[in-house]
Motif scaffolding. Structure first.
Motif, short mmCIF file in Angstrom:
data_model
loop_
_atom_site.label_atom_id
_atom_site.label_comp_id
_atom_site.label_asym_id
_atom_site.label_seq_id
_atom_site.Cartn_x
_atom_site.Cartn_y
_atom_site.Cartn_z
N GLU A 68 0.83 -1.20 0.00
CA GLU A 68 0.00 0.00 0.00
C GLU A 68 0.86 1.25 0.00
OE1 GLU A 68 -2.76 -0.11 3.18
OE2 GLU A 68 -3.81 -1.89 2.45
N GLN A 69 1.99 1.22 0.67
CA GLN A 69 2.87 2.38 0.74
C GLN A 69 4.30 1.93 0.49
OE1 GLN A 69 2.50 4.69 4.29
NE2 GLN A 69 4.07 6.16 3.70
N TYR A 70 4.94 2.55 -0.47
CA TYR A 70 6.30 2.17 -0.80
C TYR A 70 7.30 2.71 0.21
CZ TYR A 70 5.45 0.06 -5.38
OH TYR A 70 5.06 -0.79 -6.38
N SER A 71 8.42 2.01 0.32
CA SER A 71 9.58 2.45 1.10
C SER A 71 10.78 2.38 0.19
CB SER A 71 9.77 1.55 2.32
OG SER A 71 10.07 0.22 1.89
N ASN A 72 11.92 2.83 0.67
CA ASN A 72 13.13 2.71 -0.14
C ASN A 72 13.37 1.26 -0.55
OD1 ASN A 72 13.63 5.42 0.08
ND2 ASN A 72 15.28 5.23 1.58
N VAL A 130 10.66 -0.11 -3.15
CA VAL A 130 10.87 0.44 -4.50
C VAL A 130 12.07 -0.24 -5.15
CG1 VAL A 130 11.57 2.49 -5.78
CG2 VAL A 130 9.77 2.66 -4.08
N THR A 131 13.15 -0.38 -4.39
CA THR A 131 14.34 -1.03 -4.93
C THR A 131 14.05 -2.49 -5.29
OG1 THR A 131 15.77 0.40 -3.61
CG2 THR A 131 16.75 -1.61 -4.47
N ALA A 132 13.28 -3.17 -4.45
CA ALA A 132 12.93 -4.56 -4.74
C ALA A 132 12.09 -4.67 -6.00
CB ALA A 132 12.18 -5.16 -3.55
N ASP A 185 12.98 -6.80 -9.40
CA ASP A 185 12.12 -7.86 -9.90
C ASP A 185 11.48 -7.57 -11.25
OD1 ASP A 185 12.66 -9.28 -7.61
OD2 ASP A 185 10.81 -8.69 -6.58
N HIS A 186 11.24 -6.29 -11.55
CA HIS A 186 10.38 -5.99 -12.69
C HIS A 186 10.92 -4.95 -13.67
CE1 HIS A 186 7.31 -8.42 -10.81
NE2 HIS A 186 7.42 -7.71 -9.70
N VAL A 187 12.04 -4.34 -13.39
CA VAL A 187 12.64 -3.36 -14.30
C VAL A 187 13.93 -3.95 -14.85
CG1 VAL A 187 13.56 -1.03 -14.56
CG2 VAL A 187 11.62 -1.43 -13.03
N HIS A 242 21.54 5.18 -6.30
CA HIS A 242 20.86 4.48 -5.21
C HIS A 242 20.01 5.39 -4.32
CE1 HIS A 242 22.99 0.78 -6.09
NE2 HIS A 242 24.13 1.41 -6.04
N VAL A 243 19.34 6.38 -4.86
CA VAL A 243 18.47 7.23 -4.06
C VAL A 243 17.05 7.12 -4.62
CG1 VAL A 243 17.95 9.57 -3.26
CG2 VAL A 243 20.33 8.84 -3.52
N PRO A 244 16.20 6.28 -4.02
CA PRO A 244 14.81 6.22 -4.46
C PRO A 244 14.11 7.55 -4.16
CG PRO A 244 15.38 4.32 -3.11
CD PRO A 244 16.47 5.31 -2.95
N ILE A 245 13.53 8.18 -5.15
CA ILE A 245 12.98 9.52 -4.98
C ILE A 245 11.47 9.46 -4.77
CG2 ILE A 245 12.68 11.79 -6.03
CD1 ILE A 245 15.19 11.31 -7.63
N LYS A 246 11.02 10.08 -3.68
CA LYS A 246 9.59 10.23 -3.42
C LYS A 246 9.10 11.59 -3.89
CE LYS A 246 6.06 10.02 0.20
NZ LYS A 246 5.82 9.79 1.66
N ARG A 247 9.90 12.60 -3.66
CA ARG A 247 9.57 13.95 -4.11
C ARG A 247 10.86 14.74 -4.30
NH1 ARG A 247 10.07 17.71 -0.30
NH2 ARG A 247 8.70 19.14 -1.40
N ALA A 248 10.76 15.86 -5.00
CA ALA A 248 11.93 16.70 -5.25
C ALA A 248 11.49 18.15 -5.41
CB ALA A 248 12.68 16.24 -6.49
N GLU A 249 12.32 19.05 -4.93
CA GLU A 249 12.03 20.47 -5.04
C GLU A 249 13.33 21.26 -5.09
OE1 GLU A 249 9.55 24.04 -2.75
OE2 GLU A 249 9.51 21.98 -1.98
N GLY A 250 13.44 22.16 -6.06
CA GLY A 250 14.64 22.96 -6.17
C GLY A 250 15.86 22.09 -6.41
N CYS A 251 16.78 22.07 -5.44
CA CYS A 251 17.98 21.24 -5.52
C CYS A 251 17.94 20.11 -4.50
CB CYS A 251 19.22 22.10 -5.28
SG CYS A 251 19.48 23.42 -6.48
#
Length: 436
Positions: A3-7, A10-12, A16-18, A26-35
């Motif tokens: 239901e809710q992803y974690s680092n 997402v990596t798993a 498995d599928h990508v 190695h930084v799973p991104i949930k959101r980004a703003e500016g720098c």
């Protein structure tokens, strides 16, 4: 599916599928703003790589998001080569205004790779010739056609490029050039292009493809004399000069296009990456005489010139011209002097180089000679360790690349502030001290 992803989840899912891709940051991104990047566990990172020099106007730029959203609500797809529409028309006009020289007509596609291949097709159609020369260590894409131009076996391993009429000339890599002893390659080095034309072609030269700053090679910057001499040689053989500005364009080097640093005018110029601040869009632009060599059906792209991406590109150019290019120039000058100081502080820093906010730090093993005995041996292991330290200990995302995989790459959003750059440089200094 959770239901809710974690680092970790997402990596798993990627595992498995990508299909296997480059995941070294190695930084799973949930959101980004500016720098700033934020992962699924709430960690924040300073991004000084911009997704490989893409989000030049900063993550989540409000003006660009609004422009894309407004167009998204109007219509998403009309196939720009079937139904004329306003975003494509306006962007084509704007590109004609802001690009150097007499570039006037643009073909829109989806990526830099497509832009390069389209530019080569146009050069062949206009000149009636077939052969193309690119540079050793250069990078122009990963599809089979563009891969033939890319001068690095690590990208070609296990593949078979389909363009056979391609030769390669030496790059202007002054730090490792046997002729230049660490200085920038000059016009005499560019004369090697004549040797390649004479010995590796049949005299049927259509184009020479050059990055004005070689990003994947390790932020290799030619001298103006070198690039001007290349232009002279190309035109003396009735061929076209294609300048690949996919990575260098749209403010990255402190000018809107890197070409402006060298007093050279491209016959065809490719663009992508920063053109729409992260939305998929590529382009190649040429003077009307050259562009009109294409006839109906010679080239087409179903999604090329997507109206949403074009609306974002228009807003991106506005943002760049409204102070971001100036900031890249100003912060880049400061960064140049700070990185140069590292050469005196650390023996492992062989050379720092670049333009604007496109800077490289080449790490070496000073105890061993490098290839051909020129400069110390490239130290890819050290570069990887420094990149990992910055990411894990300092929460700084920095690219690591170069032909020898030993160059740290500063390519932050052009909106970056001095305080953020200072932090990145201080943490790099700490990392070098700890690991050295």
């Amino acid at each position: 599916m959770p239901e809710q992803y974690s680092n970790s989840s997402v990596t798993a899912a990627y595992d498995d599928h990508v299909m296997p891709i480059w995941k070294s940051l190695h930084v799973p991104i949930k959101r980004a703003e500016g720098c700033t990047l934020e992962d699924f566990d709430g960690n924040e990172y300073l991004d000084v790589f911009s997704g490989i020099s893409v989000v030049n106007a900063g993550h989540g730029n409000e003006a660009i998001t609004e422009a894309a959203t407004d167009q998204l609500e109007r219509f998403v797809h009309g196939c720009s080569y079937v139904h004329p529409n306003e975003p494509v028309a306006r962007l084509a006009e704007r590109i004609a205004d802001v690009t150097p020289g007499d570039l006037q007509k643009t073909f829109f596609c989806n990526s830099g790779t497509e832009a390069v291949e389209g530019a080569v097709k146009l050069a062949r159609k206009y000149t009636g010739s077939k052969e193309v020369i690119a540079l050793e260590m250069g990078f122009h894409g990963r599809t089979l056609g563009s891969l033939a131009l890319t001068g690095n076996k690590s990208y070609k391993r296990g593949m078979a490029p389909t363009i056979n009429d391609v030769a390669h000339a030496a790059p202007p890599y002054g730090y490792r050039c046997p002729r230049c002893d660490g200085d920038r390659c000059d016009a005499s080095c560019a004369d090697q292009l004549e040797r390649v034309i004479g010995s590796h072609t049949s005299g049927d030269l259509a184009a020479v493809v050059v990055e004005p700053v070689m990003g994947e090679a390790g932020i290799v910057v030619p001298s103006a004399e070198w690039l001007q001499r290349v232009e002279e040689i190309v035109h003396a053989h009735d061929a076209l000069l294609i300048l690949d500005e996919v990575q260098t364009g749209y403010g990255r080097t402190g000018e809107l296009f890197a070409t402006e640093h060298f007093d050279v005018e491209p016959d065809i110029m490719t663009q992508a990456k920063g053109i729409a601040n992260g939305l998929p869009l590529g382009a190649f632009t040429a003077p009307a005489e050259i562009a009109d060599a294409f006839e109906s059906g010679d080239h087409l792209s179903t999604f090329g010139g997507n109206p949403v991406a074009c609306a974002a590109a228009l807003a991106t150019i506005d943002e760049l011209e409204n102070g971001l290019v100036d900031n890249a120039r100003e912060q880049g000058a400061w960064l140049e002097s700070e990185l140069a100081a590292l050469e005196d502080e650390f023996e492992v820093v062989g050379e720092t180089r670049g333009l604007g906010l496109m800077r490289g730090v080449e790490l070496v093993d000073p105890s061993e000679p490098g290839p051909q005995g020129v400069a110390p041996r490239p130290d890819a292991k050290l570069a990887s360790a420094v990149g990992e330290y910055l990411r894990e200990e300092s929460k700084v995302v920095m690219g690591v690349g170069g032909y020898y995989k030993n160059v740290l790459r500063f390519q932050p959003p052009l909106s970056i502030e001095r305080e953020q750059l200072e932090y990145a440089v201080d943490e790099l200094r700490t990392a070098l001290g700890e690991i050295e």
